[in-house]
Enzyme design. Structure first.
Site, PDB file in Angstrom:
ATOM      1  N   ARG A   1     -33.784   8.517  80.490  1.00 45.90           N
ATOM      2  CA  ARG A   1     -33.190   9.568  80.022  1.00 45.90           C
ATOM      3  C   ARG A   1     -34.347  10.568  79.321  1.00 45.90           C
ATOM      4  O   ARG A   1     -34.426  11.487  78.411  1.00 45.90           O
ATOM      5  CB  ARG A   1     -32.379   9.289  78.362  1.00 45.90           C
ATOM      6  CG  ARG A   1     -31.726   8.546  77.840  1.00 45.90           C
ATOM      7  CD  ARG A   1     -30.795   9.394  79.361  1.00 45.90           C
ATOM      8  NE  ARG A   1     -29.542   9.463  78.723  1.00 45.90           N
ATOM      9  CZ  ARG A   1     -28.720   7.971  79.682  1.00 45.90           C
ATOM     10  NH1 ARG A   1     -29.241   7.906  81.125  1.00 45.90           N
ATOM     11  NH2 ARG A   1     -27.136   8.415  79.734  1.00 45.90           N
TER      12      ARG A   1
ATOM     13  N   SER B   1     -23.428   9.890  74.206  1.00 39.14           N
ATOM     14  CA  SER B   1     -24.100   9.475  72.894  1.00 39.14           C
ATOM     15  C   SER B   1     -24.969  10.116  72.145  1.00 39.14           C
ATOM     16  O   SER B   1     -25.933  10.953  72.831  1.00 39.14           O
ATOM     17  CB  SER B   1     -25.532   8.342  73.945  1.00 39.14           C
ATOM     18  OG  SER B   1     -24.397   7.715  74.825  1.00 39.14           O
TER      19      SER B   1
ATOM     20  N   GLU C   1     -30.808  11.865  70.908  1.00 42.36           N
ATOM     21  CA  GLU C   1     -30.341  12.442  72.493  1.00 42.36           C
ATOM     22  C   GLU C   1     -30.329  13.850  72.461  1.00 42.36           C
ATOM     23  O   GLU C   1     -30.773  14.430  73.641  1.00 42.36           O
ATOM     24  CB  GLU C   1     -29.303  11.322  73.445  1.00 42.36           C
ATOM     25  CG  GLU C   1     -30.123  11.479  74.808  1.00 42.36           C
ATOM     26  CD  GLU C   1     -28.719  10.969  75.207  1.00 42.36           C
ATOM     27  OE1 GLU C   1     -28.869   9.809  75.839  1.00 42.36           O
ATOM     28  OE2 GLU C   1     -27.888  11.476  76.118  1.00 42.36           O
TER      29      GLU C   1
HETATM   30  N1  EPU Z   1     -21.567  -1.859  71.599  1.00 41.94           N
HETATM   31  C1  EPU Z   1     -21.529  -1.987  70.658  1.00 41.94           C
HETATM   32  N2  EPU Z   1     -20.973  -1.177  69.652  1.00 41.94           N
HETATM   33  C2  EPU Z   1     -20.277   0.019  69.838  1.00 41.94           C
HETATM   34  C3  EPU Z   1     -20.934   0.472  71.441  1.00 41.94           C
HETATM   35  C4  EPU Z   1     -21.413  -0.197  72.027  1.00 41.94           C
HETATM   36  O1  EPU Z   1     -21.617  -3.206  69.971  1.00 41.94           O
HETATM   37  O2  EPU Z   1     -19.893   1.024  68.816  1.00 41.94           O
HETATM   38  C5  EPU Z   1     -22.772  -2.253  72.327  1.00 41.94           C
HETATM   39  C6  EPU Z   1     -21.245  -2.595  73.688  1.00 41.94           C
HETATM   40  O3  EPU Z   1     -20.381  -3.768  73.198  1.00 41.94           O
HETATM   41  C7  EPU Z   1     -22.534  -3.036  74.361  1.00 41.94           C
HETATM   42  C8  EPU Z   1     -23.871  -1.943  74.422  1.00 41.94           C
HETATM   43  O4  EPU Z   1     -23.691  -2.033  72.966  1.00 41.94           O
HETATM   44  O5  EPU Z   1     -22.940  -3.795  74.598  1.00 41.94           O
HETATM   45  C9  EPU Z   1     -23.944  -1.568  75.261  1.00 41.94           C
HETATM   46  O6  EPU Z   1     -22.971  -0.403  74.993  1.00 41.94           O
HETATM   47  P1  EPU Z   1     -22.510   0.663  76.555  1.00 41.94           P
HETATM   48  O7  EPU Z   1     -21.713  -0.178  77.327  1.00 41.94           O
HETATM   49  O8  EPU Z   1     -20.754   1.362  75.716  1.00 41.94           O
HETATM   50  O9  EPU Z   1     -23.354   1.751  76.574  1.00 41.94           O
HETATM   51  P2  EPU Z   1     -24.167   2.184  75.785  1.00 41.94           P
HETATM   52  O10 EPU Z   1     -26.020   1.770  75.935  1.00 41.94           O
HETATM   53  O11 EPU Z   1     -23.663   2.450  74.050  1.00 41.94           O
HETATM   54  C10 EPU Z   1     -25.693   4.078  77.658  1.00 41.94           C
HETATM   55  C11 EPU Z   1     -25.909   5.660  77.653  1.00 41.94           C
HETATM   56  C12 EPU Z   1     -24.375   5.905  78.058  1.00 41.94           C
HETATM   57  C13 EPU Z   1     -23.291   5.713  79.453  1.00 41.94           C
HETATM   58  C14 EPU Z   1     -23.721   3.863  79.192  1.00 41.94           C
HETATM   59  C15 EPU Z   1     -22.637   3.220  80.081  1.00 41.94           C
HETATM   60  C16 EPU Z   1     -27.885   5.985  76.856  1.00 41.94           C
HETATM   61  C17 EPU Z   1     -28.077   6.459  75.383  1.00 41.94           C
HETATM   62  N3  EPU Z   1     -25.810   5.309  76.848  1.00 41.94           N
HETATM   63  O12 EPU Z   1     -24.585   3.740  76.631  1.00 41.94           O
HETATM   64  O13 EPU Z   1     -24.065   7.579  79.117  1.00 41.94           O
HETATM   65  O14 EPU Z   1     -21.839   6.367  79.590  1.00 41.94           O
HETATM   66  O15 EPU Z   1     -24.884   3.324  78.590  1.00 41.94           O
HETATM   67  O16 EPU Z   1     -23.857   3.296  81.397  1.00 41.94           O
HETATM   68  O17 EPU Z   1     -28.427   5.448  77.536  1.00 41.94           O
HETATM   69  C18 EPU Z   1     -24.684   9.376  77.857  1.00 41.94           C
HETATM   70  O18 EPU Z   1     -25.330   9.364  77.870  1.00 41.94           O
HETATM   71  O19 EPU Z   1     -24.358  10.532  76.796  1.00 41.94           O
HETATM   72  C19 EPU Z   1     -23.695   8.187  78.085  1.00 41.94           C
HETATM   73  C20 EPU Z   1     -22.717   8.258  77.299  1.00 41.94           C
END
Ligand code: EPU
Length: 345
Positions: free
Chosen positions: A168, A245, A341
């Protein structure tokens, strides 16, 4: 700025409602609808104004009125630049929709961007924060970009090394160019390798493909699955205003990461090549009690705690108050600092 007549593509005192996906209120002193590099050159003479470049408005928090010049990038065009034995090379104008670019490449039979389907925003905004999802980052498909250096009035070409991509992050953020509007991305070129391999390791995506009984999905099937997962977990800004995010997933030292993993074995985390540990901010926020919880007219989304949503009529100050409350709660519970972000304007 008022000492000279405004170019015809610049408007004064513009309502910004509807120009950002968080749908926060505010006005800009000036907005330039930029559809060519020639127009950017014309803006170079308007030096005194504070500038900011707006793409799809999906990564911006308006704190109120903006007393400067907003550049709304509308440079259009998509083309196949070249093709060789190894890859297709595609270029798109900064004002194109990122998602439409992904769909167009897939329809043309050039796979490679499918994991990045449905990311809101424009092509020109994509390199600024090196957009990424489901195991792929823009940097993985990036060839070069063109950016207009507004101060010097010339077009620069930046290759992948010059963009200094990281999680990012890019040279635009490292140098503050995204805040002062001094370097404006006009087009982005991508390299889509012909030895395409599906990237299906990300847990949510793997589960969706499994559910669809697709052991060997093609690129279109992956895009479809990504779209389904995103639609399930992430709110559509058209109905629930949000900026994706709201916080980055923090990168912590091996020492702090190790301690957290011992104390919270279920914490989702990934060891990085440099030894640091990337931890899931959504998990931290949920454990800190903020998933689905509101403060005033904003809240953390019930299906994905990392997404801050405007429940209707919120102001930028409410967004920042909630962001601080969430940061405080996570710091107290886990001693981890969350960084927003989106850009605060
Ligand atoms: N999780 C929780 N509770 C929640 C949300 C997530 O426990 O409310 C846990 C999930 O179970 C999982 C982990 O956190 O084990 C990661 O969650 P998720 O796969 O939803 O991805 P993220 O890390 O929350 C990132 C990106 C997203 C992208 C997704 C999929 C960042 C800041 N965000 O989210 O990007 O779509 O991975 O690759 O890196 C964005 O940047 O705007 C964005 C949506």
């Amino acid at each position: 700025m008022r000492t000279q007549p405004l170019p015809d593509f610049v408007s004064a005192d513009v309502d910004l409602a509807g120009r950002t996906t968080l749908a926060l209120p505010g006005r800009a002193a000036y907005v330039a609808e930029v559809s060519s590099c020639r127009q950017l050159a014309q803006l170079a003479s308007l030096r005194s104004a504070r500038r900011f470049v707006l793409g799809g408005g999906s990564n911006v928090v308006l704190s109120g009125d903006f007393d400067g010049l907003l550049l709304q990038m509308a440079i259009a065009g998509r083309e196949l630049l070249a093709e060789d034995a190894d890859a297709w090379y595609v270029r798109a104008g900064a004002g194109e929709s990122w998602h439409q670019l992904v769909l167009w490449t897939l329809a043309c039979g050039w796979p490679g961007l499918e994991n990045l389907a449905l990311i809101p925003g424009t092509v020109g905004a994509a390199p600024i924060q090196n957009i990424g999802a489901y195991g792929l980052e823009l940097a993985d498909r990036f060839q070069s970009l063109e950016a207009f250096d507004v101060e010097r009035g010339r077009l620069l070409q930046l290759d992948r090394a010059a963009c200094r991509f990281a999680y990012r992050d890019s040279v635009f953020k490292q140098q503050g160019w995204h805040l002062d509007g001094s370097h404006v991305v006009t087009s982005v070129s991508l390299r889509l390798p012909k030895d395409w391999r599906p990237l299906t390791g990300y847990a949510d995506l793997a589960a969706e493909l499994d559910h669809r009984r697709l052991a060997r999905p093609d690129a279109l099937q992956i895009a479809d699955a990504v779209i389904a997962v995103r639609n399930r977990k992430l709110p559509d800004p058209a109905t629930v205003p949000n900026a994706g995010s709201f916080f980055q997933n923090p990168l912590v030292s091996a020492e702090l990461g190790g301690r957290l993993r011992r104390d919270f074995p279920e914490l989702p985390c990934h060891v990085q090549p440099d030894g640091r540990i990337k931890i899931a901010a959504g998990w931290l926020i949920e454990q800190a009690g903020w998933k689905g919880r509101d403060l005033g007219r904003v809240g953390m989304y019930e299906k994905q705690a990392l997404v801050l949503v405007n429940r209707g009529g919120a102001r930028g100050s409410e967004v920042m108050a909630l962001a601080r409350a969430v940061q405080d709660a996570v710091r107290q519970r886990f001693a981890v600092e969350l960084s927003p972000e989106p850009v605060l304007l």
